[in-house]
Scaffold this motif. Structure first.
Motif, PDB file in Angstrom:
ATOM      1  N   PHE A 572     -10.828  72.841  41.947  1.00  7.84           N
ATOM      2  CA  PHE A 572     -11.872  71.844  42.173  1.00  7.84           C
ATOM      3  C   PHE A 572     -11.234  70.604  42.791  1.00  7.84           C
ATOM      4  O   PHE A 572     -10.021  70.514  42.941  1.00  7.84           O
ATOM      5  N   GLY A 573     -12.089  69.665  43.137  1.00 10.95           N
ATOM      6  CA  GLY A 573     -11.617  68.519  43.905  1.00 10.95           C
ATOM      7  C   GLY A 573     -12.055  68.697  45.349  1.00 10.95           C
ATOM      8  O   GLY A 573     -12.922  69.514  45.670  1.00 10.95           O
ATOM      9  N   LEU A 574     -11.462  67.924  46.234  1.00 15.11           N
ATOM     10  CA  LEU A 574     -11.905  67.977  47.615  1.00 15.11           C
ATOM     11  C   LEU A 574     -10.745  67.756  48.568  1.00 15.11           C
ATOM     12  O   LEU A 574      -9.712  67.205  48.210  1.00 15.11           O
ATOM     13  N   GLY A 575     -10.926  68.240  49.777  1.00 14.22           N
ATOM     14  CA  GLY A 575      -9.955  68.108  50.855  1.00 14.22           C
ATOM     15  C   GLY A 575     -10.636  68.426  52.165  1.00 14.22           C
ATOM     16  O   GLY A 575     -11.787  68.892  52.199  1.00 14.22           O
ATOM     17  N   THR A 576      -9.968  68.186  53.273  1.00 18.53           N
ATOM     18  CA  THR A 576     -10.594  68.384  54.578  1.00 18.53           C
ATOM     19  C   THR A 576     -11.018  69.828  54.808  1.00 18.53           C
ATOM     20  O   THR A 576     -12.023  70.089  55.469  1.00 18.53           O
ATOM     21  N   GLN A 577     -10.250  70.785  54.258  1.00 23.40           N
ATOM     22  CA  GLN A 577     -10.636  72.192  54.434  1.00 23.40           C
ATOM     23  C   GLN A 577     -11.974  72.477  53.770  1.00 23.40           C
ATOM     24  O   GLN A 577     -12.819  73.196  54.306  1.00 23.40           O
ATOM     25  N   LYS A 578     -12.173  71.902  52.583  1.00 23.09           N
ATOM     26  CA  LYS A 578     -13.413  72.158  51.848  1.00 23.09           C
ATOM     27  C   LYS A 578     -14.599  71.486  52.538  1.00 23.09           C
ATOM     28  O   LYS A 578     -15.710  72.040  52.575  1.00 23.09           O
ATOM     29  N   VAL A 579     -14.388  70.307  53.079  1.00 27.45           N
ATOM     30  CA  VAL A 579     -15.454  69.638  53.822  1.00 27.45           C
ATOM     31  C   VAL A 579     -15.841  70.474  55.041  1.00 27.45           C
ATOM     32  O   VAL A 579     -17.022  70.637  55.358  1.00 27.45           O
ATOM     33  N   GLN A 580     -14.848  71.027  55.725  1.00 29.14           N
ATOM     34  CA  GLN A 580     -15.130  71.862  56.888  1.00 29.14           C
ATOM     35  C   GLN A 580     -15.934  73.096  56.491  1.00 29.14           C
ATOM     36  O   GLN A 580     -16.864  73.501  57.195  1.00 29.14           O
ATOM     37  N   GLU A 581     -15.607  73.676  55.354  1.00 26.99           N
ATOM     38  CA  GLU A 581     -16.346  74.853  54.879  1.00 26.99           C
ATOM     39  C   GLU A 581     -17.797  74.492  54.599  1.00 26.99           C
ATOM     40  O   GLU A 581     -18.720  75.226  54.979  1.00 26.99           O
ATOM     41  N   GLU A 582     -18.014  73.362  53.927  1.00 26.15           N
ATOM     42  CA  GLU A 582     -19.385  72.946  53.613  1.00 26.15           C
ATOM     43  C   GLU A 582     -20.149  72.596  54.888  1.00 26.15           C
ATOM     44  O   GLU A 582     -21.339  72.907  55.015  1.00 26.15           O
ATOM     45  N   LEU A 583     -19.482  71.973  55.825  1.00 29.69           N
ATOM     46  CA  LEU A 583     -20.121  71.595  57.077  1.00 29.69           C
ATOM     47  C   LEU A 583     -20.614  72.825  57.832  1.00 29.69           C
ATOM     48  O   LEU A 583     -21.771  72.873  58.296  1.00 29.69           O
ATOM     49  N   THR A 584     -19.755  73.827  57.974  1.00 32.43           N
ATOM     50  CA  THR A 584     -20.148  75.028  58.722  1.00 32.43           C
ATOM     51  C   THR A 584     -21.193  75.843  57.965  1.00 32.43           C
ATOM     52  O   THR A 584     -21.986  76.562  58.576  1.00 32.43           O
TER      53      THR A 584
END
Length: 819
Positions: A572-584
């Protein structure tokens, strides 16, 4: 010292008919800060300060490199006991005299061996000769006699060679040379045979020349559609007039405080034009470059900014060189040689470009001067902004510091602390303690408005605590940000449609790997550091990813189960990879690119990504703080800050300042055209003054408040600080060494009477990195002459060999990070 100078009879011990030289050895020898004494043999009588030489060192007379820092006819040593210099550097390398003086200052101020400063000044690629090749070159000598009949190909070769020699007539003996293969090709010959026949007949002359070859094409970075000369607005015109009026007045520090999009770069360009016109008396861009051409250095903080900045300068000037860590070794060597040989007189680059060997430096510009990336985190721990100021001072030339969010140190120098016109609070606020007048060498220039046709973006702060109360599931993007993204990506009008930038200053996918059972409490930490690890997704791995420590770079596979309870681990937590996954996932078909240190490996990666974004081939650019600085893309309508809190709660007194700067800078990437921009800032601390004032674009209110808070506790910029970190794999030894150093510092402080406040020893916020335990001591000096007090105390211990910058003790003067 006994190991450095052997008093026995050796072949190296000879009379010094040519005098003596002080040589700074290019390694961590701090026993003689002014250099080691060597005899100058007769064949090196023309040696100069700055020359790189080879000398014998130690009992084994090991050949090492160093730099001549002083020459003298006499020495305190007996002639027979002084070793002699072996010879000049094989590559004939040297540094300008002003860099020798600058190196002495860096060595003293930042507590670093002088030779290691020189090691940082000259790129390793230059010292190794990377990219150097030997080529046979030829040139025209004379016409053939009337009775000599040449074949057609040979006549063609002679014609090309003669034209080349005539074109280079102003260059004397150095001009007119052509590579033998190039000459043959230009003449239409398939081989070099005709050229060699002409050499044999004495009509052409040949020699072998060394040159540095690289594949860097700077003009590929030139703007595809260069922006013509724009009409300056009133603020730009007044700023330029102020700067040009001071060009002939010698040293001065000019702080150009301009909001994002206010046209600071255009002011830089016009100012350099003025410098070159004064120096050349004519055309600034087409005048042939010479070693004495007036030069300028432009520093930028991030490699991502360099291609864009170089492109702008190339569209206005010839003879531009670039220096940054993203270049290959051969490219770096080639660029350094161009500067040293006078083939380029405008240098654009990151931190180390401050050492560019320009022979006639007339101006230094430090763009985004507040950036922490200007501070080197290893020996020598210099700050490029401060080194630029010192170099400009020594040369008697101006330096311009530009920023929309100046560092509080620069701002306080320009306006004073507690000064009525500067950081003095309003009548409803308490006065700032330790009031100080402005530094007389500093001048503040304001650009309060964006250039015509551009407005500052509107900023909306989203309370993520409130967001979670009204929304199920885990969402990194708020409803407001999703709505604005949909509007930008699918808008019905041109003013709505555009591009977006999303910033999260945290790499990876998730920053916590833990057991889901709260009764267990296990959380994965680095085996070598007192820090948690970060999960990076990688579908090519059987576990779906790996974990990495961002402090020591240790990596391992993602564990499947908790080692204590056996439960399957959760991330859990967040990072740029996770933001990219949510965005797509939420915006199928979106063309998104991620820009962080995991995806950007070299300068070409940066250039390619930014070019694609500028061309509209990327809809959303997602990245860390590297996308927040100075980039100018007119198509950006929306900027989203995924989490404004990543730096806010760090145990560092500059946390609030960094948060304000980062939000302000990334917000400034929006609305850089006639279309208005929007900024969404997500935060769990929406009422924090740093976030609120950044949303209002109110730097001066933030500076007044923050400087007032710092003054109450005596922290920079109202004081000066040095931080000493002691490292050891043995915890007890680390603590004992730190205690011993603290006792020496306290004793010297009392004896010298410097009245420096000392904190520690105490564990660093990250108490162990790469298996080394860490203890810190902080030294804080208050005015008057705060910097002088620190230097006096540390120099006393350094001279007594009680304070040595090495692998176990890191001395950081004016630290920018306290982790």
């Amino acid at each position: 010292m006994a190991e450095l100078f052997d008093t026995g009879e050796r072949a190296g011990n000879v009379p010094a008919a040519g005098g003596y030289a002080a040589v700074a050895i290019e390694r961590g020898v701090d026993a003689a800060g002014a250099g080691l004494t060597y005899a100058v043999p007769d064949d090196l009588a023309g040696l100069s300060v700055g020359d790189r030489v080879v000398v014998p060192l130690g009992r084994g007379d090991k050949r090492v490199s160093g730099y001549v820092v002083a020459l003298s006819d006499t020495s305190a040593y007996t002639k027979g006991n002084v070793k002699r210099i072996v010879g000049r550097d094989p590559g004939g390398l040297s540094l300008p005299a002003d860099l020798i003086d600058l190196a002495r200052w860096i060595s003293s101020y930042y507590c670093c061996p002088l030779g290691m400063v020189f090691g940082a000044m000259m790129p390793a690629a230059v010292k190794r000769g990377t990219g150097s090749v030997k080529r046979q070159v030829v040139r025209f000598v004379q016409e053939p006699g009337e009775d000599v009949k040449l074949p057609k190909l040979q006549r063609a070769v002679m014609g090309v060679a003669k034209k080349q020699r005539e074109a280079a007539s102003g260059e004397g003996e150095s001009g007119g040379w052509l590579d033998i293969k190039v000459l043959a090709d230009l003449a239409g010959a398939k081989t070099v045979g005709p050229v060699k026949q002409l050499i044999d007949r004495g009509l052409l002359e040949a020699e072998h020349q060394s040159r540095v070859e690289s594949d860097l094409d700077l003009h590929a970075q030139q703007e595809i559609e260069p922006v013509g000369r724009v009409t300056l607005n009133t603020s730009q015109r007044e700023a330029l007039e102020h700067l040009t009026d001071h060009l002939g007045e010698g040293f001065g520090v000019h702080l150009l405080h301009g909001v994002t999009g206010s046209g600071k770069t255009e002011v830089y360009l016009r100012l350099i034009e003025a410098v070159l016109e004064v120096g050349t008396g004519g055309s600034h861009s087409k005048t042939p470059s010479t070693p004495t051409s007036p030069g300028a250095i432009v520093l930028v903080p991030e490699i991502a900014l360099t291609p864009q900045t170089v492109g702008r300068f190339l569209s206005r000037f010839d003879f531009v060189a670039v220096l940054h860590s993203g270049l290959t070794s051969a490219q770096r060597h080639a660029q350094w040689r161009r500067i040293r040989d006078g083939e380029a007189y405008i240098v654009v680059g990151a931190r180390s470009a401050v050492f560019a060997p320009l022979a006639n430096l007339r101006l230094i510009i430090v763009d985004e001067e507040h950036e922490s990336s200007y501070k080197q985190d290893q020996l020598p721990r210099y700050h490029a902004r401060d080194v630029a100021i010192k170099r400009a001072q020594a040369l008697g030339v101006p330096v311009v510091l530009g920023s929309a969010t100046p560092s509080l140190e620069s701002y306080a120098n320009a306006v004073g602390v507690g000064d009525k016109k500067g950081t003095q609070p309003s009548k409803h606020e308490p006065p700032i303690p330790n009031a100080q007048p402005p530094n007389p060498n500093y001048h503040l220039i304001r650009l309060p408005d964006r250039v015509p046709g551009m407005r500052l973006p509107s900023v909306h702060i989203v309370d993520m605590q409130e967001e979670r109360r009204h929304r199920r599931g885990v969402h990194l993007m708020s409803r407001r940000l999703e709505q604005e993204l949909d509007r930008v990506l699918n808008g019905k009008t041109p003013s709505e449609r555009g591009q977006a930038m999303l910033m999260l200053n945290r790499r990876g996918y998730a920053n916590y790997i833990a057991c889901p059972d709260h009764r267990c409490g296990w959380m994965m930490r680095c085996d070598h550091c007192d820090a948690t690890v970060v999960y990076h997704r990688d579908q090519h791995l059987p576990t779906g990813g790996y974990v990495r420590c961002h402090h020591c770079d240790a990596e391992q596979m993602l564990p499947g189960n908790c080692p204590d309870s056996g439960h399957k681990v959760t991330v859990f937590g967040l990072g740029t990879q996770k933001v990219q996954e949510e965005l797509t996932h939420k915006f199928p078909g979106v063309r998104a690119a991620r820009m962080d240190s995991d995806t950007m490996r070299n300068a070409r990666d940066y250039q390619q990504t930014l070019d694609q974004f500028r061309a509209g081939e990327i809809d959303v650019l997602l990245g860390t703080q590297m996308i927040a600085k100075g980039l100018d893309f007119p198509g950006v309508r929306l900027v989203g800050v995924i989490s404004a809190d990543t730096a806010l709660n760090l145990p560092d007194f500059r946390a609030s300042e960094r948060t304000f700067q980062l939000i302000s800078q990334v917000a400034g990437r929006s609305g850089r055209s006639e279309h208005p921009g929007r900024v969404i800032v997500q935060s769990f601390s929406p009422d924090d003054p740093a976030i609120v004032l950044a949303g209002k674009h109110d730097y001066e209110a933030f500076a007044r408040r923050e400087i007032g808070l710092r003054a109450e506790v005596g922290l920079p910029p109202v004081s000066r600080m040095a931080r000493i970190v002691i490292r050891d794999k043995d915890h007890i030894a680390c603590y004992e060494n730190a205690k011993a150093l603290a006792r020496h510092l306290q004793a010297a402080n009392r004896e010298i009477g410097t009245e420096i406040r000392m904190r520690g020893p105490a564990p660093c916020p990250i108490a162990r990195i790469a298996d080394h335990h860490r203890q810190q001591i902080e030294l804080i000096a208050t005015p008057p002459n705060a910097a002088g007090k620190l230097q006096k105390l540390m120099t006393a211990l350094r001279n007594s060999k009680l304070l040595i910058s090495d692998i176990t003790t890191a001395v950081d003067v004016d630290p920018v990070a306290l982790l």
